[in-house]
Scaffold this motif. Structure first.
Motif, short mmCIF file in Angstrom:
data_model
loop_
_atom_site.label_atom_id
_atom_site.label_comp_id
_atom_site.label_asym_id
_atom_site.label_seq_id
_atom_site.Cartn_x
_atom_site.Cartn_y
_atom_site.Cartn_z
N VAL A 259 -6.81 17.44 1.27
CA VAL A 259 -7.60 17.07 0.13
C VAL A 259 -7.54 15.64 -0.19
O VAL A 259 -6.13 15.01 -0.51
CB VAL A 259 -7.46 17.77 -1.02
N PRO A 260 -8.48 14.65 -0.21
CA PRO A 260 -8.44 13.40 -0.68
C PRO A 260 -8.02 13.37 -2.15
O PRO A 260 -8.41 14.03 -2.85
CB PRO A 260 -9.67 12.79 -0.19
N ARG A 261 -6.90 12.56 -2.56
CA ARG A 261 -6.61 12.39 -4.19
C ARG A 261 -6.41 10.90 -4.20
O ARG A 261 -5.42 10.39 -3.35
CB ARG A 261 -5.47 13.37 -4.28
N GLU A 262 -6.99 10.25 -5.06
CA GLU A 262 -6.37 8.83 -5.41
C GLU A 262 -5.50 8.99 -6.63
O GLU A 262 -5.76 9.79 -7.77
CB GLU A 262 -7.79 8.05 -6.00
N ARG A 263 -4.37 8.17 -6.95
CA ARG A 263 -3.48 7.98 -7.74
C ARG A 263 -3.67 6.47 -8.16
O ARG A 263 -4.13 5.53 -7.40
CB ARG A 263 -2.10 8.16 -7.36
N ASP A 264 -3.33 6.32 -9.38
CA ASP A 264 -3.41 4.87 -9.91
C ASP A 264 -2.58 3.92 -9.21
O ASP A 264 -1.27 4.33 -9.06
CB ASP A 264 -3.21 4.91 -11.50
N VAL A 265 -2.94 2.94 -8.94
CA VAL A 265 -1.94 1.76 -8.29
C VAL A 265 -2.08 0.88 -9.09
O VAL A 265 -3.09 -0.01 -9.16
CB VAL A 265 -2.66 1.35 -6.97
N VAL A 266 -0.68 0.63 -9.84
CA VAL A 266 -0.68 -0.29 -10.96
C VAL A 266 -0.29 -1.83 -10.51
O VAL A 266 -0.46 -2.59 -11.05
CB VAL A 266 0.14 0.31 -12.01
N ASP A 267 0.17 -1.77 -9.24
CA ASP A 267 0.62 -3.10 -8.68
C ASP A 267 0.30 -2.88 -7.09
O ASP A 267 0.69 -2.02 -6.56
CB ASP A 267 1.86 -3.43 -8.97
N HIS A 268 -0.19 -4.00 -6.53
CA HIS A 268 -0.56 -4.07 -4.94
C HIS A 268 0.10 -5.59 -4.38
O HIS A 268 -0.44 -6.42 -5.17
CB HIS A 268 -1.87 -3.81 -4.54
N ARG A 269 0.90 -5.25 -3.69
CA ARG A 269 1.59 -6.55 -2.99
C ARG A 269 1.41 -6.94 -1.57
O ARG A 269 1.89 -5.62 -1.17
CB ARG A 269 2.95 -6.94 -3.63
#
Length: 203
Positions: free
Chosen positions: A10-20
């Motif tokens: 099942v696809p599920r998105e989680r909050d990404v608070v920082d991406h580098r």
């Protein structure tokens, strides 16, 4: 779980608070995400990959085409189906598969089916590989053939009975993931009389 339930990822998105971006590579990048989970934030580093396609090409005798190719990270020459990156802008999956079949195997397929799809290493990469079944094969005209270079210049093609390829996978002699997934998926589809596969057409 009851016997009537169907297992499905099942696809599920989680909050990404920082991406580098940690490293910009020639083919793929290394990135770091800070992800918000139920019990707090965690850092996950992974390979940001464009995705890929692979082709299980079967001839009229149910022989599968495998190509020998050196893979430096594992220091092995592996037997693989024709495959390649999704590195052409706006190219749909089956068209990419047809391009790779022509470039790596000098073949054109008259019919195509979607065979399997998987994540190659979901703990460390977002790479998704779609495997297609290709049949009704004809050679690319000599004048139109792709000139292969780098590792592809040393490709050696062999036609292997599908049952022999399955035995090679089960015995642990064949290790390429597209070979393992594709060969076993093709054998399973054959057991079902090739029913249930979705036929697709390159653009």
């Amino acid at each position: 779980m009851s016997g009537d339930d169907v297992l499905v990822d099942v696809p599920r998105e989680r909050d990404v608070v920082d991406h580098r971006l940690l490293h910009a590579g020639r083919v793929w990048d290394l990135v770091s995400d800070t992800v918000r989970l139920d019990d707090g934030d965690v850092v996950r580093e992974y390979v940001d990959h464009p995705g890929a396609v692979a082709v299980i090409a079967l001839d009229d005798e149910d022989r599968v085409l495998l190509l020998s190719q050196y893979r430096h990270p594992v220091r092995h020459v592996l037997w693989e189906p024709p495959a390649g990156l999704l590195d052409v802008a706006d190219e749909d999956l089956v068209t990419a598969a047809a391009r790779e079949l022509a470039e790596e195997a000098d073949l054109v397929a008259g019919r195509w089916w979607r065979l399997a799809e998987y994540f190659s290493s979901p703990g460390g990469s977002d790479e998704r590989i779609t495997v297609f079944l290709a049949r009704d094969l004809t050679p690319v005209p000599e004048a139109d053939r792709y000139v292969r270079g780098e590792e592809e210049a040393d490709i050696v093609p062999v036609w292997v009975p599908l049952d022999d390829a399955v035995e090679g996978v089960v015995a642990g002699r064949l290790h390429c993931p597209t070979t393992v997934v594709g060969v076993l998926a093709a054998a399973n589809a054959r057991l079902a009389g090739w029913s249930g596969l979705t036929e697709v057409t390159p653009a």
